[in-house]
Design a protein around this motif. Structure first.
Motif, PDB file in Angstrom:
ATOM      1  N   UNK A  90      29.023 -47.031  15.135  1.00 53.57           N
ATOM      2  CA  UNK A  90      28.050 -46.720  16.194  1.00 53.57           C
ATOM      3  C   UNK A  90      27.561 -47.984  16.891  1.00 53.57           C
ATOM      4  N   UNK A  91      27.989 -49.149  16.401  1.00 51.45           N
ATOM      5  CA  UNK A  91      27.565 -50.409  16.985  1.00 51.45           C
ATOM      6  C   UNK A  91      26.365 -51.035  16.291  1.00 51.45           C
ATOM      7  N   UNK A  92      25.945 -50.418  15.193  1.00 52.17           N
ATOM      8  CA  UNK A  92      24.821 -50.954  14.430  1.00 52.17           C
ATOM      9  C   UNK A  92      25.336 -51.821  13.277  1.00 52.17           C
ATOM     10  N   UNK A  93      24.460 -52.661  12.764  1.00 50.68           N
ATOM     11  CA  UNK A  93      24.839 -53.532  11.650  1.00 50.68           C
ATOM     12  C   UNK A  93      25.202 -52.713  10.414  1.00 50.68           C
ATOM     13  N   UNK A  94      24.389 -51.703  10.124  1.00 52.67           N
ATOM     14  CA  UNK A  94      24.584 -50.885   8.928  1.00 52.67           C
ATOM     15  C   UNK A  94      24.755 -49.423   9.311  1.00 52.67           C
ATOM     16  N   UNK A  95      25.542 -48.715   8.549  1.00 52.90           N
ATOM     17  CA  UNK A  95      25.670 -47.266   8.727  1.00 52.90           C
ATOM     18  C   UNK A  95      24.404 -46.546   8.276  1.00 52.90           C
ATOM     19  N   UNK A 135      19.438 -44.496   9.659  1.00 50.83           N
ATOM     20  CA  UNK A 135      18.528 -43.359   9.703  1.00 50.83           C
ATOM     21  C   UNK A 135      17.631 -43.380   8.473  1.00 50.83           C
ATOM     22  N   UNK A 136      16.359 -43.103   8.680  1.00 51.31           N
ATOM     23  CA  UNK A 136      15.388 -43.095   7.589  1.00 51.31           C
ATOM     24  C   UNK A 136      14.687 -41.747   7.541  1.00 51.31           C
ATOM     25  N   UNK A 137      14.415 -41.282   6.369  1.00 50.77           N
ATOM     26  CA  UNK A 137      13.674 -40.050   6.181  1.00 50.77           C
ATOM     27  C   UNK A 137      12.192 -40.355   6.289  1.00 50.77           C
ATOM     28  N   UNK A 138      11.508 -39.667   7.198  1.00 52.04           N
ATOM     29  CA  UNK A 138      10.076 -39.873   7.395  1.00 52.04           C
ATOM     30  C   UNK A 138       9.360 -38.532   7.322  1.00 52.04           C
ATOM     31  N   UNK A 139       8.065 -38.568   7.164  1.00 37.16           N
ATOM     32  CA  UNK A 139       7.296 -37.329   7.113  1.00 37.16           C
ATOM     33  C   UNK A 139       6.506 -37.148   8.398  1.00 37.16           C
ATOM     34  N   UNK A 140       6.307 -35.910   8.757  1.00 38.88           N
ATOM     35  CA  UNK A 140       5.477 -35.557   9.909  1.00 38.88           C
ATOM     36  C   UNK A 140       4.463 -34.520   9.473  1.00 38.88           C
ATOM     37  N   UNK A 141       3.495 -34.275  10.299  1.00 44.03           N
ATOM     38  CA  UNK A 141       2.494 -33.231  10.034  1.00 44.03           C
ATOM     39  C   UNK A 141       1.833 -33.404   8.680  1.00 44.03           C
ATOM     40  N   UNK A 142       1.409 -34.630   8.387  1.00 48.67           N
ATOM     41  CA  UNK A 142       0.711 -34.856   7.131  1.00 48.67           C
ATOM     42  C   UNK A 142       1.592 -34.702   5.904  1.00 48.67           C
ATOM     43  N   UNK A 191      11.698 -35.291   8.487  1.00 45.84           N
ATOM     44  CA  UNK A 191      12.594 -35.435   9.639  1.00 45.84           C
ATOM     45  C   UNK A 191      13.388 -36.728   9.501  1.00 45.84           C
ATOM     46  N   UNK A 192      14.593 -36.727  10.041  1.00 50.87           N
ATOM     47  CA  UNK A 192      15.396 -37.939  10.052  1.00 50.87           C
ATOM     48  C   UNK A 192      15.163 -38.687  11.340  1.00 50.87           C
ATOM     49  N   UNK A 193      14.908 -39.969  11.233  1.00 49.31           N
ATOM     50  CA  UNK A 193      14.782 -40.816  12.409  1.00 49.31           C
ATOM     51  C   UNK A 193      16.147 -41.331  12.813  1.00 49.31           C
ATOM     52  N   UNK A 194      16.227 -41.873  13.974  1.00 49.53           N
ATOM     53  CA  UNK A 194      17.491 -42.467  14.414  1.00 49.53           C
ATOM     54  C   UNK A 194      17.198 -43.819  14.932  1.00 49.53           C
TER      55      UNK A 194
END
Length: 103
Positions: free
Chosen positions: A80-85, A88-95, A100-103
């Protein structure tokens, strides 16, 4: 798993068969096996991001390999052109009620 020596960052996870392992040991450059293309590939042949292997470790079950590499070219290992595959990080929403996965 492939780890960059300087940063200890996981760059990628890829499949290796016996031929890829043999070529990696023989040349000191990371080779992998593409199951989708059914072909051997040397990392960096088209991208210039050759991975020079500094160490190779095998886990206790002898079914996983960790390469520690010096990443060549621009150091970006991901297609994808990024340093690492692993960008994406797993983050929390709504307290913390929804993940959700970030990109």
């Amino acid at each position: 798993m492939t780890v960059e020596a300087a940063s200890r960052e996981i760059l990628m996870v890829a499949y290796m068969n016996q031929l890829a392992l043999d070529k990696t040991i023989e040349t000191g450059v990371a080779h992998y096996w593409s199951r989708s293309r059914n072909a051997l590939w040397r990392k960096g042949d088209t991208s210039g991001q050759v991975q020079r292997v500094l160490s190779l470790a095998v886990d206790c079950d002898q079914d996983a390999i960790m390469l520690t590499v010096e990443a060549g070219g621009d150091g970006k290992a991901c297609h994808t052109g990024r340093k690492s595959c692993f960008y994406r990080r797993l983050t929390t929403e709504d307290g913390g009620r929804r993940l959700v996965f970030g990109n």
